[in-house]
Write a protein that holds these residues in place. Structure first.
Motif, short mmCIF file in Angstrom:
data_model
loop_
_atom_site.label_atom_id
_atom_site.label_comp_id
_atom_site.label_asym_id
_atom_site.label_seq_id
_atom_site.Cartn_x
_atom_site.Cartn_y
_atom_site.Cartn_z
N ALA A 30 67.98 92.61 -61.60
CA ALA A 30 68.00 94.20 -61.58
C ALA A 30 67.42 94.75 -60.32
O ALA A 30 67.84 95.68 -59.77
N THR A 31 66.50 93.77 -59.69
CA THR A 31 65.97 94.20 -58.26
C THR A 31 67.10 94.31 -57.46
O THR A 31 67.09 95.22 -56.61
N ASN A 32 67.84 93.41 -57.32
CA ASN A 32 68.92 93.17 -56.54
C ASN A 32 69.95 94.42 -56.59
O ASN A 32 70.63 94.73 -55.52
N ILE A 33 70.03 94.83 -57.72
CA ILE A 33 70.92 96.00 -58.11
C ILE A 33 70.20 97.40 -57.77
O ILE A 33 70.69 98.17 -56.91
N LYS A 34 68.78 97.50 -58.04
CA LYS A 34 68.14 98.67 -57.77
C LYS A 34 67.81 98.80 -56.36
O LYS A 34 67.58 99.95 -55.83
N ARG A 35 67.45 97.57 -55.53
CA ARG A 35 66.81 97.57 -54.31
C ARG A 35 67.59 96.66 -53.59
O ARG A 35 67.07 95.68 -53.26
N GLY A 37 68.65 94.20 -50.71
CA GLY A 37 68.14 93.78 -49.59
C GLY A 37 66.77 93.41 -49.92
O GLY A 37 66.18 93.05 -48.94
N TYR A 38 65.83 93.82 -50.93
CA TYR A 38 64.58 93.62 -51.08
C TYR A 38 64.30 92.08 -51.13
O TYR A 38 63.22 91.77 -50.52
N HIS A 39 65.11 91.05 -51.32
CA HIS A 39 65.13 89.74 -51.77
C HIS A 39 65.58 89.10 -50.24
O HIS A 39 65.37 87.81 -49.87
N ALA A 40 66.07 89.92 -49.26
CA ALA A 40 66.58 89.43 -47.98
C ALA A 40 65.43 88.64 -47.27
O ALA A 40 64.22 89.27 -47.33
N MET A 182 57.81 93.48 -59.34
CA MET A 182 59.19 93.50 -58.84
C MET A 182 59.36 94.14 -57.52
O MET A 182 60.24 94.38 -56.90
N GLY A 183 58.30 94.91 -57.24
CA GLY A 183 58.03 95.85 -55.97
C GLY A 183 58.92 97.39 -55.89
O GLY A 183 59.05 98.04 -55.17
#
Length: 238
Positions: A30-35, A37-40, A182-183
């Motif tokens: 969900a984070t990859n969809i919502k944000r 690049g957050y995990h880049a 999650m950030g």
């Protein structure tokens, strides 16, 4: 007997590990969809988070497995399965009591672990996640994991609870642990900034703890933070 206890502990460890991968994986997606690049560039950090979390799963699984065996084979606990074993009005009170007591335990042990000597020994592993991700929910040093692993297994000896309500407590514990790291804020703004939301801990509140360290120590509720003057409000970054 010891073989059965060991099997129960291993089984519970596996269940907790699978629950971790399912919940953290879902919210990481969900984070990859919502944000995007957050995990880049966080690949190494996330691998460490997963490694520490799997170690924590074993530490949580051992007491849970012992208690599960004791409940099924010896009737040690106050967990019950019949809906009419206690008055129906009691059903929602038990999980609320578990959450309130767990929150109090978490606040004070968490705050204690922010003392410099204990922080280095027990809590620095968790704060090494910068920024925290959904995979960091169980990323604890073993000593810290042990402080969290004993709470629910201890409570089932003192407070009667239906097995379904115990499952609800564990579900809330899992979801809150993951979503708070999650950030980004998954709950509606109208809830987070409402009168009810001002007493609940969500990602906006816990993120500020990861930013400033010396505040916002709670897990579910902001009661202890408010009573003790450690509530600094919500993060402005998410």
């Amino acid at each position: 007997m010891w073989d059965a206890i060991a099997i129960s502990a291993v089984a519970m460890t596996g269940i907790i590990a699978l629950r971790y991968f399912a919940s953290s994986g879902a919210f990481a997606l969900a984070t990859n969809i919502k944000r995007p690049g957050y995990h880049a560039k966080l690949g190494d950090q996330i691998r460490r988070e997963i490694g520490w979390s799997l170690a924590s799963a074993a530490i949580y699984g051992i007491p849970a497995g012992v208690v599960a065996w004791g409940w099924q084979e010896r009737g040690w606990t106050l967990i019950y399965t019949e809906w009419d074993a206690m008055p129906l009005w009691y059903l929602p009170l038990a999980p609320l009591a578990y959450l309130v007591l767990h929150d109090a335990w978490f606040y004070w042990t968490h705050r204690l672990m922010h003392r410099p000597s204990l922080f280095r020994t027990m809590h620095a592993v968790h704060h090494a996640s910068r920024p925290p991700t959904a995979w960091a929910a169980m990323s604890f040093h073993p000593w810290e994991a042990l402080t969290g692993a004993v709470v629910i297994p201890a409570l089932v000896f003192f407070i009667p609870i239906h097995i379904a309500m115990l499952g609800l407590v564990l579900a809330i514990m899992t979801v809150m642990g993951v979503t708070n790291h999650m950030g980004w804020e998954m709950f509606p703004r109208r809830l987070v900034h409402s009168r009810l939301g001002s007493w609940l801990i969500t990602a906006s509140h816990h993120q500020r703890h990861h930013e400033e360290y010396r505040c916002n120590y709670g897990l579910y509720f902001r009661i202890w933070d408010r009573l003790c003057g450690t509530d600094r409000g919500l993060s402005e970054r998410i």
